[in-house]
Every structure is written in structure tokens, then in C-alpha cells.
Design a protein around this motif. Structure first.
Motif, PDB file in Angstrom:
ATOM      1  N   ALA A 144      14.407   5.744   9.798  1.00 34.58           N
ATOM      2  CA  ALA A 144      15.358   4.661   9.534  1.00 34.58           C
ATOM      3  C   ALA A 144      16.527   4.702  10.516  1.00 34.58           C
ATOM      4  CB  ALA A 144      15.864   4.744   8.091  1.00 34.58           C
ATOM      5  N   VAL A 145      17.067   5.892  10.752  1.00 37.96           N
ATOM      6  CA  VAL A 145      18.175   6.036  11.713  1.00 37.96           C
ATOM      7  C   VAL A 145      17.733   5.572  13.096  1.00 37.96           C
ATOM      8  CG1 VAL A 145      19.636   7.722  12.899  1.00 37.96           C
ATOM      9  CG2 VAL A 145      19.318   7.879  10.423  1.00 37.96           C
ATOM     10  N   HIS A 146      16.532   5.937  13.469  1.00 40.12           N
ATOM     11  CA  HIS A 146      15.972   5.526  14.766  1.00 40.12           C
ATOM     12  C   HIS A 146      15.890   4.001  14.860  1.00 40.12           C
ATOM     13  CE1 HIS A 146      13.151   5.352  18.145  1.00 40.12           C
ATOM     14  NE2 HIS A 146      12.321   4.664  17.382  1.00 40.12           N
ATOM     15  N   GLY A 147      15.353   3.357  13.832  1.00 40.92           N
ATOM     16  CA  GLY A 147      15.194   1.902  13.865  1.00 40.92           C
ATOM     17  C   GLY A 147      16.507   1.159  13.790  1.00 40.92           C
ATOM     18  N   ILE A 148      17.409   1.624  12.931  1.00 39.44           N
ATOM     19  CA  ILE A 148      18.692   0.938  12.780  1.00 39.44           C
ATOM     20  C   ILE A 148      19.522   1.049  14.051  1.00 39.44           C
ATOM     21  CG2 ILE A 148      20.902   1.021  11.534  1.00 39.44           C
ATOM     22  CD1 ILE A 148      19.261   1.598   8.988  1.00 39.44           C
ATOM     23  N   GLY A 149      19.377   2.140  14.772  1.00 35.01           N
ATOM     24  CA  GLY A 149      20.068   2.244  16.058  1.00 35.01           C
ATOM     25  C   GLY A 149      19.663   1.135  17.007  1.00 35.01           C
ATOM     26  N   GLN A 150      18.376   0.788  17.009  1.00 27.83           N
ATOM     27  CA  GLN A 150      17.905  -0.304  17.861  1.00 27.83           C
ATOM     28  C   GLN A 150      18.412  -1.661  17.362  1.00 27.83           C
ATOM     29  OE1 GLN A 150      13.620   0.070  19.080  1.00 27.83           O
ATOM     30  NE2 GLN A 150      13.712   1.859  17.740  1.00 27.83           N
ATOM     31  N   LEU A 151      18.437  -1.845  16.048  1.00 28.41           N
ATOM     32  CA  LEU A 151      18.948  -3.104  15.492  1.00 28.41           C
ATOM     33  C   LEU A 151      20.431  -3.278  15.805  1.00 28.41           C
ATOM     34  CD1 LEU A 151      17.230  -3.060  11.981  1.00 28.41           C
ATOM     35  CD2 LEU A 151      16.576  -4.434  13.982  1.00 28.41           C
ATOM     36  N   ASP A 152      21.186  -2.198  15.692  1.00 30.13           N
ATOM     37  CA  ASP A 152      22.616  -2.276  15.994  1.00 30.13           C
ATOM     38  C   ASP A 152      22.855  -2.633  17.452  1.00 30.13           C
ATOM     39  OD1 ASP A 152      25.517  -1.685  15.290  1.00 30.13           O
ATOM     40  OD2 ASP A 152      25.184  -0.302  16.961  1.00 30.13           O
ATOM     41  N   ALA A 153      22.059  -2.076  18.349  1.00 31.42           N
ATOM     42  CA  ALA A 153      22.199  -2.405  19.771  1.00 31.42           C
ATOM     43  C   ALA A 153      21.917  -3.882  20.015  1.00 31.42           C
ATOM     44  CB  ALA A 153      21.258  -1.534  20.602  1.00 31.42           C
ATOM     45  N   LEU A 154      20.934  -4.430  19.311  1.00 31.72           N
ATOM     46  CA  LEU A 154      20.621  -5.851  19.448  1.00 31.72           C
ATOM     47  C   LEU A 154      21.742  -6.713  18.887  1.00 31.72           C
ATOM     48  CD1 LEU A 154      18.675  -8.098  20.244  1.00 31.72           C
ATOM     49  CD2 LEU A 154      17.523  -7.790  18.028  1.00 31.72           C
ATOM     50  N   GLN A 155      22.283  -6.338  17.740  1.00 29.15           N
ATOM     51  CA  GLN A 155      23.427  -7.069  17.183  1.00 29.15           C
ATOM     52  C   GLN A 155      24.600  -7.068  18.159  1.00 29.15           C
ATOM     53  OE1 GLN A 155      23.951  -4.742  13.619  1.00 29.15           O
ATOM     54  NE2 GLN A 155      23.171  -6.382  12.298  1.00 29.15           N
ATOM     55  N   GLN A 156      24.888  -5.911  18.705  1.00 26.39           N
ATOM     56  CA  GLN A 156      26.005  -5.777  19.640  1.00 26.39           C
ATOM     57  C   GLN A 156      25.793  -6.677  20.856  1.00 26.39           C
ATOM     58  OE1 GLN A 156      26.656  -1.708  20.775  1.00 26.39           O
ATOM     59  NE2 GLN A 156      28.762  -2.084  21.407  1.00 26.39           N
ATOM     60  N   GLN A 157      24.582  -6.723  21.353  1.00 25.83           N
ATOM     61  CA  GLN A 157      24.270  -7.556  22.510  1.00 25.83           C
ATOM     62  C   GLN A 157      24.442  -9.038  22.179  1.00 25.83           C
ATOM     63  OE1 GLN A 157      20.275  -6.961  23.971  1.00 25.83           O
ATOM     64  NE2 GLN A 157      20.276  -8.835  25.167  1.00 25.83           N
ATOM     65  N   ARG A 168       0.806  -1.215   0.000  1.00 27.77           N
ATOM     66  CA  ARG A 168       0.000   0.000   0.000  1.00 27.77           C
ATOM     67  C   ARG A 168       0.842   1.269   0.000  1.00 27.77           C
ATOM     68  NH1 ARG A 168      -2.780   0.323   5.076  1.00 27.77           N
ATOM     69  NH2 ARG A 168      -3.634   2.241   4.178  1.00 27.77           N
ATOM     70  N   ALA A 169       2.129   1.138   0.177  1.00 23.51           N
ATOM     71  CA  ALA A 169       2.983   2.307   0.389  1.00 23.51           C
ATOM     72  C   ALA A 169       3.042   3.195  -0.856  1.00 23.51           C
ATOM     73  CB  ALA A 169       4.388   1.873   0.776  1.00 23.51           C
ATOM     74  N   GLY A 170       2.826   4.494  -0.659  1.00 22.95           N
ATOM     75  CA  GLY A 170       3.013   5.444  -1.736  1.00 22.95           C
ATOM     76  C   GLY A 170       4.481   5.718  -1.972  1.00 22.95           C
ATOM     77  N   VAL A 171       5.271   5.644  -0.923  1.00 23.04           N
ATOM     78  CA  VAL A 171       6.725   5.757  -0.986  1.00 23.04           C
ATOM     79  C   VAL A 171       7.308   4.590  -0.214  1.00 23.04           C
ATOM     80  CG1 VAL A 171       8.753   7.169  -0.447  1.00 23.04           C
ATOM     81  CG2 VAL A 171       6.591   8.280  -1.078  1.00 23.04           C
ATOM     82  N   ASP A 172       8.286   3.935  -0.799  1.00 19.67           N
ATOM     83  CA  ASP A 172       8.905   2.748  -0.184  1.00 19.67           C
ATOM     84  C   ASP A 172      10.412   2.944  -0.207  1.00 19.67           C
ATOM     85  OD1 ASP A 172       9.321   0.225   0.841  1.00 19.67           O
ATOM     86  OD2 ASP A 172       9.101  -0.782  -1.088  1.00 19.67           O
ATOM     87  N   MET A 173      11.070   2.677   0.915  1.00 21.47           N
ATOM     88  CA  MET A 173      12.506   2.920   1.003  1.00 21.47           C
ATOM     89  C   MET A 173      13.169   1.863   1.867  1.00 21.47           C
ATOM     90  SD  MET A 173      14.346   6.490   2.190  1.00 21.47           S
ATOM     91  CE  MET A 173      13.512   7.352   0.852  1.00 21.47           C
ATOM     92  N   ASN A 174      14.360   1.432   1.450  1.00 26.74           N
ATOM     93  CA  ASN A 174      15.206   0.543   2.244  1.00 26.74           C
ATOM     94  C   ASN A 174      16.499   1.282   2.555  1.00 26.74           C
ATOM     95  OD1 ASN A 174      13.577  -1.995   2.055  1.00 26.74           O
ATOM     96  ND2 ASN A 174      13.975  -1.698  -0.118  1.00 26.74           N
ATOM     97  N   VAL A 175      16.898   1.260   3.812  1.00 22.97           N
ATOM     98  CA  VAL A 175      18.071   2.007   4.252  1.00 22.97           C
ATOM     99  C   VAL A 175      19.034   1.061   4.959  1.00 22.97           C
ATOM    100  CG1 VAL A 175      18.911   3.940   5.661  1.00 22.97           C
ATOM    101  CG2 VAL A 175      16.672   4.095   4.530  1.00 22.97           C
ATOM    102  N   VAL A 176      20.308   1.124   4.553  1.00 21.67           N
ATOM    103  CA  VAL A 176      21.376   0.331   5.175  1.00 21.67           C
ATOM    104  C   VAL A 176      22.368   1.299   5.799  1.00 21.67           C
ATOM    105  CG1 VAL A 176      23.063  -1.512   4.850  1.00 21.67           C
ATOM    106  CG2 VAL A 176      21.119  -1.314   3.256  1.00 21.67           C
ATOM    107  N   MET A 177      22.730   1.045   7.057  1.00 23.26           N
ATOM    108  CA  MET A 177      23.672   1.913   7.743  1.00 23.26           C
ATOM    109  C   MET A 177      24.709   1.089   8.503  1.00 23.26           C
ATOM    110  SD  MET A 177      21.332   4.981   9.347  1.00 23.26           S
ATOM    111  CE  MET A 177      22.797   5.927   9.803  1.00 23.26           C
ATOM    112  N   SER A 178      25.832   1.720   8.779  1.00 19.74           N
ATOM    113  CA  SER A 178      26.877   1.080   9.576  1.00 19.74           C
ATOM    114  C   SER A 178      26.731   1.468  11.040  1.00 19.74           C
ATOM    115  CB  SER A 178      28.262   1.497   9.074  1.00 19.74           C
ATOM    116  OG  SER A 178      28.552   2.823   9.491  1.00 19.74           O
ATOM    117  N   SER A 179      27.425   0.734  11.902  1.00 24.66           N
ATOM    118  CA  SER A 179      27.400   1.033  13.333  1.00 24.66           C
ATOM    119  C   SER A 179      28.131   2.332  13.647  1.00 24.66           C
ATOM    120  CB  SER A 179      28.030  -0.128  14.116  1.00 24.66           C
ATOM    121  OG  SER A 179      29.327  -0.419  13.612  1.00 24.66           O
TER     122      SER A 179
END
Length: 251
Positions: free
Chosen positions: A228-241, A189-200
Motif C-alpha cells: 500500500a505504501v508503495h502504491g500510494i507513493g505513486q498516486l501522490d506523485a501523480l496528484q502532485q504533478q 476472490r480475496a482471502g484478505v481485503d484491505m483499504n489503506v489511506v495515507m497522507s503525503s
């Protein structure tokens, strides 16, 4: 990040617009692989296995350098209706995704001066409910880091070339609202769709954004990147853990 009025709207079975789906990273999920991770983003589940092989592609032979590459596949009943296996030829979407995964995990390294070894990452989608490529990248990071740690532990390398983690998330605009970590129903349903990849290190590796059913303004782009920055920060913390635990050695 300052919360916008759209970011605090309750929806998606009680999930906030700026909230991830439940995320799990099961490290060492494949007993025989040098590195592996079973990653879940809500209903999406991807099995990532990193294999270490002696030798490199022909174009790198004799260079003394290694290589990291990725393959991606979706099991026939990972989706609501059966899809055929890609036996004789890999489809364009699959090629695009596995190249994205490969670029992303190679961004974890500062270089390829680790000898003529190849690390191959297989990302197999067990169940798809949106965000398979972003889940695959997030899980592949864990698998690749463990594969290089295994090479160090077994005396193949003096030190790991991994210098940073990578993680990825989807964002989109639906009904005029910016949302994080789209499931399948939202994605279509998205009018705009985006995938974002970031480093730690907080730097962007790749941004893929499309106006699926129209155009989008600079302000919408900024809002999506903030999510995206907000979400990836949480994913990175989980990876680190997860990676802080002792290394699970393959059988």
C-alpha cells in the motif's frame, strides 16, 4: 521496499503483483464546480466534484469554523447488472464509504478556521471495477484542494487550509499472494481485503482490513502495508504533478 517472490509474479494480464492499474486524474472535469476531478483506476471511473457553500451544519453555526463533508453514489449501470438508485434511504455500504471519504479529505486540513463555509464533495461512480472508494478518495483530494484554491483566488479566504494531500489504495491476499490495487474479479476472490489511506507526509489516515475467508498473519499484514505504501507513493506523485498545473477556474 524489498521485492518479495510473490511481488514479482507476472499475472493479471501482465500486471505485476506490486503494480497499479493505469491511473488517470482529469482535473477540472466539471465546468461549474469549484473543484473537480475525474479519476480512473483501470476500469473504475469516479467523478469527484467539490462545491463551496456559505454556511455550516447547525452544530457548527456561530463557531466561525467551516466544514468538509462527502457524499458517494453509484450510477445504476456502473456495475455489471443494474442497481437501483438510493432515493429514499442511503444504504449502509454507501454511508460507510462516504464517511470514509469525508474523514480522509478532512485529514488534508490542519483545522477548520476558514470561516463558516462548507465544502461538499460528491463522488459518483460512473463505472465500477473494484476500488471505488480508494479511487474516490484519491480524486476527491484533487477536487478539495482546487476548491480551497478557488476560495483564495476569489478573495473568500486569505490562505488555503490544505496542508497535505491524501490518497488511497486497495491491497489483498489472493491464492496466498499479496496484490496491489485489486480489480473486481480479484476483490471477490480475496482471502484478505484491505483499504489503506495515507497522507503525503507518509502517515496513515485509515486502515480497513478484513480476513474475508479466514485469518491472516502479522507477516501478511506487513506485506500488505508495504504494498500500500508503495502504491500510494505513486498516486501522490501523480496528484502532485496534476496539481502543479495552473488552476482551472469554474465557468
Amino acid at each position: 521496499m524489498a521485492e518479495s517472490s510473490t511481488a514479482i509474479t507476472l499475472l493479471r494480464q501482465g500486471r505485476l503483483n506490486n503494480a497499479l492499474r493505469p491511473v488517470t486524474l482529469e482535473r477540472g472535469a466539471v465546468a461549474y464546480a469549484e473543484g473537480s476531478c475525474l479519476v480512473s483506476f483501470g476500469g473504475t471511473r469516479v467523478l469527484c466534484a467539490a462545491s463551496v457553500e456559505s454556511g455550516v451544519p447547525g452544530w457548527k453555526k456561530g463557531s466561525g469554523e467551516g466544514w468538509v463533508t462527502a457524499e458517494y453514489a453509484m450510477l445504476p449501470r456502473a456495475t455489471r447488472t443494474r442497481v437501483s438508485r438510493e432515493r429514499s434511504q442511503v444504504g449502509g455500504r454507501t454511508q460507510e464509504i462516504q464517511r470514509l471519504i469525508g474523514r480522509s479529505v478532512r485529514a488534508m486540513l490542519d483545522g477548520f478556521a476558514f470561516g463558516e463555509f462548507t465544502v461538499k464533495v460528491d463522488c459518483d461512480v460512473l463505472q465500477a471495477d473494484g476500488g471505488t472508494r480508494t479511487a474516490a478518495i484519491t480524486g476527491a483530494c484533487v477536487a478539495v484542494q482546487d476548491a480551497f484554491a478557488w476560495m483564495v483566488a476569489t478573495g473568500r479566504l486569505p490562505a488555503s487550509p490544505v496542508r497535505r494531500r491524501v490518497a488511497a489504495i486497495s491491497v489483498g491476499v489472493i491464492d496466498g499472494e499479496a496484490r496491489l490495487d485489486l480489480d473486481y474479479e480479484e476483490d471477490v476472490r480475496a482471502g484478505v481485503d484491505m483499504n489503506v489511506v495515507m497522507s503525503s507526509e507518509g502517515r496513515f489516515v485509515e486502515v480497513q482490513g478484513t480476513g474475508e475467508h479466514g485469518t491472516f498473519a502479522r507477516g501478511e499484514l506487513d506485506a500488505l502495508l508495504d504494498l500500500a505504501v508503495h502504491g500510494i507513493g505513486q498516486l501522490d506523485a501523480l496528484q502532485q504533478q496534476v496539481l502543479a498545473a495552473p488552476l482551472p477556474m469554474p465557468v
